[in-house]
Design an enzyme around this catalytic site. Structure first.
Site, PDB file in Angstrom:
ATOM      1  N   CYS A 197      28.751 -96.306  -6.080  1.00  0.00           N
ATOM      2  CA  CYS A 197      29.657 -97.440  -6.233  1.00  0.00           C
ATOM      3  C   CYS A 197      30.295 -97.870  -4.915  1.00  0.00           C
ATOM      4  CB  CYS A 197      30.744 -97.124  -7.223  1.00  0.00           C
ATOM      5  SG  CYS A 197      30.121 -97.206  -8.887  1.00  0.00           S
ATOM      6  N   CYS A 255      43.870 -96.033 -18.065  1.00  0.00           N
ATOM      7  CA  CYS A 255      43.854 -94.576 -18.142  1.00  0.00           C
ATOM      8  C   CYS A 255      42.434 -94.105 -18.426  1.00  0.00           C
ATOM      9  CB  CYS A 255      44.750 -94.094 -19.274  1.00  0.00           C
ATOM     10  SG  CYS A 255      46.470 -94.549 -19.044  1.00  0.00           S
ATOM     11  N   HIS A 295      32.503-107.292  -9.991  1.00  0.00           N
ATOM     12  CA  HIS A 295      33.869-107.048 -10.465  1.00  0.00           C
ATOM     13  C   HIS A 295      34.627-108.345 -10.694  1.00  0.00           C
ATOM     14  CE1 HIS A 295      32.411-103.522  -8.318  1.00  0.00           C
ATOM     15  NE2 HIS A 295      33.016-102.857  -9.279  1.00  0.00           N
ATOM     16  N   ASP A 321      22.349 -91.921 -11.293  1.00  0.00           N
ATOM     17  CA  ASP A 321      23.551 -92.484 -10.663  1.00  0.00           C
ATOM     18  C   ASP A 321      24.439 -91.398 -10.076  1.00  0.00           C
ATOM     19  OD1 ASP A 321      22.936 -95.113 -11.366  1.00  0.00           O
ATOM     20  OD2 ASP A 321      23.923 -94.932 -13.321  1.00  0.00           O
TER      21      ASP A 321
END
Ligand code: GLN
Ligand code: ZN
Length: 757
Positions: free
Chosen positions: A645, A517, A696, A600
């Site tokens: 990203c 969340c 990741h 960013d």
């Protein structure tokens, strides 16, 4: 007029489902206990909706992980790699959701994608040539019966056939059209079963209808429902759309045998116009989405009544609805105990939105709506002057002119000046900003928040981490260093906390994916920079090294996209206000000796409007300038980096180049560097650092692997434009894998460099 909602958050008021699921994953509770926790949430939600006066309550909006994944399981679209593991039903489901690594095998999870223009992620169903779509699951029926046992005949909600086939990824040679007949049969069987169970309404979620539709798409939609709807019996079927308007398939929607059509009057900018110009078909119910399912502000009843008055001219069969599922807002204000009432009274989370529906229903059925207490209270609230106004900021934004968005001298000249200044080797190496946020970093930050350690103790700790991080990067041999972002909890929240105009909630959690969340900050007033936000850390870090230290900021578009935005001013206005603040920080960093500054824009791509025709007018035309404004004031010798990203920006490649950064780093490793061809074809001007490995995953990439990636990059992009870096920040990784990965990265770059000489 009745009321309904499209779906209710399933995570629980205090994220009970998240905690129960995570306990289950860790083996701390049994499947039965998890099922019980889930049932408690469902029954709580059911009773809450009953007590709030919702007339048609949804069921099957619950999910252990994701509704699209549930639909794949319902329809037998589950790859064998999961079913063959020999796990229980629930564990097979979780294997598909999260991957499985254990004694029964090793499989990756379904791919995950952003759910339309939200920050929720769905699991992408996989369909191959052997897939046989048929009704095999029972979850929607079980949940309908569960609610029935608790005294409520609910409206089951299911991802519709068209949207399901559009969202699926086809692995073989077959495509959506090859599955029309199987899919239609499965949905027909579903309707029959609900008929038997005695349901009255059923809702098919068809958000894909608000996207640009080709003639083939419209044909697919028609064919599916021409086959499904004749089997509905006495069941009434709703085609529920959200996140936009249905301009492309309006005729089909009206002529197909649906009993209800759900339209979004919040985000659907043409919804009202479509009803006005085409009318609304007789014999169908209009499910009018007038309460915003995505934002947290109180509904403005006066504006809502205007919409409803207009709609009533075309149909008298209207059900009041939310604009989309309430999944995208937090559960309840009840637990928001720290926030001042002066803010809270402007908020409506999911629970409060139920009350709004009931109030609108009451107001509209009154003979003099404007005289009702509810209406008057609401008008009073909305006419209160808003605190947090900053006229100086507004004036600055109003006075911005064309030249403020242009950085001079132009790119090529700057590139030359910067090459000379930095004298970096070929294939310079760098990272995206954050270094591993170890348990020590997190616990020290928490201790500081709770007041257990003093400001100076905390600052001393952060400086120590920065010093370690700089030393580590020197040792590894990276060329452009970072300070590691140890002071940040989150790349948006950190800036929100430093900016005037933001407020923070305590319990406003919204599901992002599975058990994860997020708690977006709220843009309350006009935004301004109260104080320098990053300067002291960057300056300290630079003092420890002779190598360039990148200043590290989050850009205005990303800050805005990951917040709950205001509705009383435009997104453009908010973005420019934030841009003003970030620009001040950029100039402050520059004045304090920081020569490279990264801004960013991780989330720039994700809020691209769903329809191509809206891309520029509604978004890019202010988003790109907001970014340009942030850096247009720096000296030519200051190098501006940005990071994104997703590399899924092939279709907006010109706009990305037009951000006019000097260097852009982005995720590319998972997409096999396919973006390189696009860069090449478009003569991409900005220097690029396509991520050479995937952060990741805990895997350590070998030097050879990274060299191969550099090799691929070299084939398409001029060597002097290339940077070598991981594909995102390292904060979620551990030092164990980060250090060897970065060493391999530096060595790979060095070898590639030598080979090039
Ligand atoms: N600078 C940020 C970091 O390194 C960027 C994170 C992101 O792109 N999501 O963590
Ligand atoms: Zn990133």
């Amino acid at each position: 007029m009745k009321t309904t909602i499209i779906g209710y958050p399933r995570i629980g008021n205090l994220r009970e489902l998240k905690f129960a699921s995570e306990k289950y994953f860790r083996g701390e509770i049994t499947a039965t206990e998890l099922e019980e926790a889930a049932k408690a949430i469902r029954l709580y939600n059911l009773n809450l909706q009953k007590n709030s006066g919702v007339d048609i309550i949804p069921s099957n909006d619950f999910s252990f992980y994701d509704g699209v994944l549930d639909t794949a399981f319902l329809l037998n679209a589950v790859p064998e790699r999961y079913t063959s593991l020999g796990l229980s039903k629930l564990d097979t489901y979780f294997a598909a959701a999260r991957g499985y690594q254990g004694e029964k095998g090793d499989v990756k999870a379904f791919a995950m994608k952003k759910w339309y223009n939200t920050n929720y992620h769905y699991m992408v169903p996989e369909i191959d040539d052997a897939t046989e779509i048929k009704l095999v699951g029972t979850k929607p029926f079980d949940l309908f019966s569960e609610a029935l046992d608790n005294g409520e005949k609910t409206k089951p909600v299911i991802i519709g056939a068209y949207t399901f086939l559009k969202l699926a990824r086809y692995k073989g040679t077959k495509t959506a059209v090859d599955f029309i007949s199987q899919t239609a049969d499965a949905y027909s069987a579903l309707l029959a079963k609900f008929g038997e169970l005695g349901a009255e309404w059923i809702q098919f979620d068809e958000p894909s209808l608000v996207k640009d539709m080709t003639a083939d798409d419209i044909k697919l939609f028609n064919e599916l429902y021409n086959k499904i709807l004749p089997n509905k019996g006495s069941l009434k079927v709703i085609a529920q759309t959200y996140f936009g308007d249905v301009r492309d398939c309006c005729n089909s929607l009206c002529s197909l045998d649906f009993d209800g059509i759900g339209l979004d009057f919040i985000e659907g900018k043409k919804s009202l116009e479509l009803v006005k110009s085409n009318g609304f078909p007789k014999g169908k119910t209009l499910f009018a989405g007038v309460v915003n399912g995505k934002n947290i502000w109180r509904n403005n009843y006066a504006s809502t009544l205007l919409i409803l008055d207009e709609l009533k001219k075309h149909t008298d069969d209207i059900v009041l609805n939310t604009s989309c599922s309430l999944l995208h807002v937090p559960c309840t204000l009840v637990n928001e105990t720290k926030l001042a009432e002066s803010y809270k009274k402007h908020f409506a989370y999911a629970e409060e939105k139920l009350t709004e529906l009931a109030e609108i229903k009451k107001i509209i059925s009154s003979d003099s709506p404007a005289e009702t207490v509810e209406y008057r209270n609401n008008s009073a609230l909305h006419s209160e002057p808003r605190s947090g106004r900053n006229d100086a900021v507004r004036k600055k934004v109003a006075e911005l002119c064309e030249k403020d968005f242009i950085r001079l001298p132009e790119f090529a000249e700057r590139e030359k000046i910067q090459k000379e200044r930095f004298a970096l080797p070929l294939f310079p190496t760098t990272t995206i900003g954050s270094f591993p946020q170890t348990a020590e970093v997190k616990s020290t930050r928490n201790a500081h928040r709770k007041g257990e350690i003093s400001d100076s103790e905390y600052e001393f700790f952060i400086e120590k981490k920065i010093a370690e991080c700089v030393a580590l990067q020197e040792e590894i041999g990276l060329d452009v260093l970072v300070h590691g972002e140890f002071e940040r909890n989150d790349m948006v929240e950190y800036f929100g906390e430093c900016l005037e105009g933001y407020i923070f909630t305590e319990k406003a959690w919204v599901q992002s994916y599975g058990t994860r969340c997020v708690k977006p900050p709220v843009v309350w007033g006009d935004i301004s920079r109260a104080k320098p936000m990053t300067v002291r850390w960057s300056v300290y870090a630079q003092s420890l090294t002779k190598k360039p230290m990148k200043g590290m900021l989050t850009g205005p578009v990303t800050i805005l996209n990951w917040s709950f935005p205001r509705e009383d001013i435009s997104l453009k206005e908010s973005a420019l206000q934030i841009a003003l603040a970030i620009r001040e920080e950029v100039l402050d960093l520059e004045a304090n000796g920081i020569s490279i500054i990264q801004v960013d824009e991780a989330a720039l791509r994700e809020k691209l409007p769903l329809r191509k025709s809206d891309w520029h007018e509604d978004y890019l035309d202010w988003a790109i300038p907001a970014f340009r404004y942030v850096h247009s004031g720096v000296k030519p010798e200051t190098q501006i980096h940005t990071h994104m990203c997703y590399s899924e920006f092939a279709d907006i490649i010109k706009d990305i180049d037009d951000m006019d950064a000097d260097v852009i780093t982005f995720e590319a490793s998972r997409s096999d560097l396919t973006i390189l061809d696009v860069l090449k074809e478009n003569n991409f001007r900005t220097e690029v650092g396509p991520g050479v490995y995937d952060i990741h995953s805990p895997r350590v990439p070998s030097k050879e692997e990274i060299k191969a990636a550099i090799g691929k990059m070299k084939e398409r992009i001029p060597a002097e434009k290339l940077w070598v870096n991981p594909d995102c920040g390292l904060k979620t990784r551990g030092n164990e894998e980060t250090v060897p990965s970065l060493k391999n990265l530096v060595n790979a770059a060095k070898e590639a460099r030598n080979e090039n000489c």
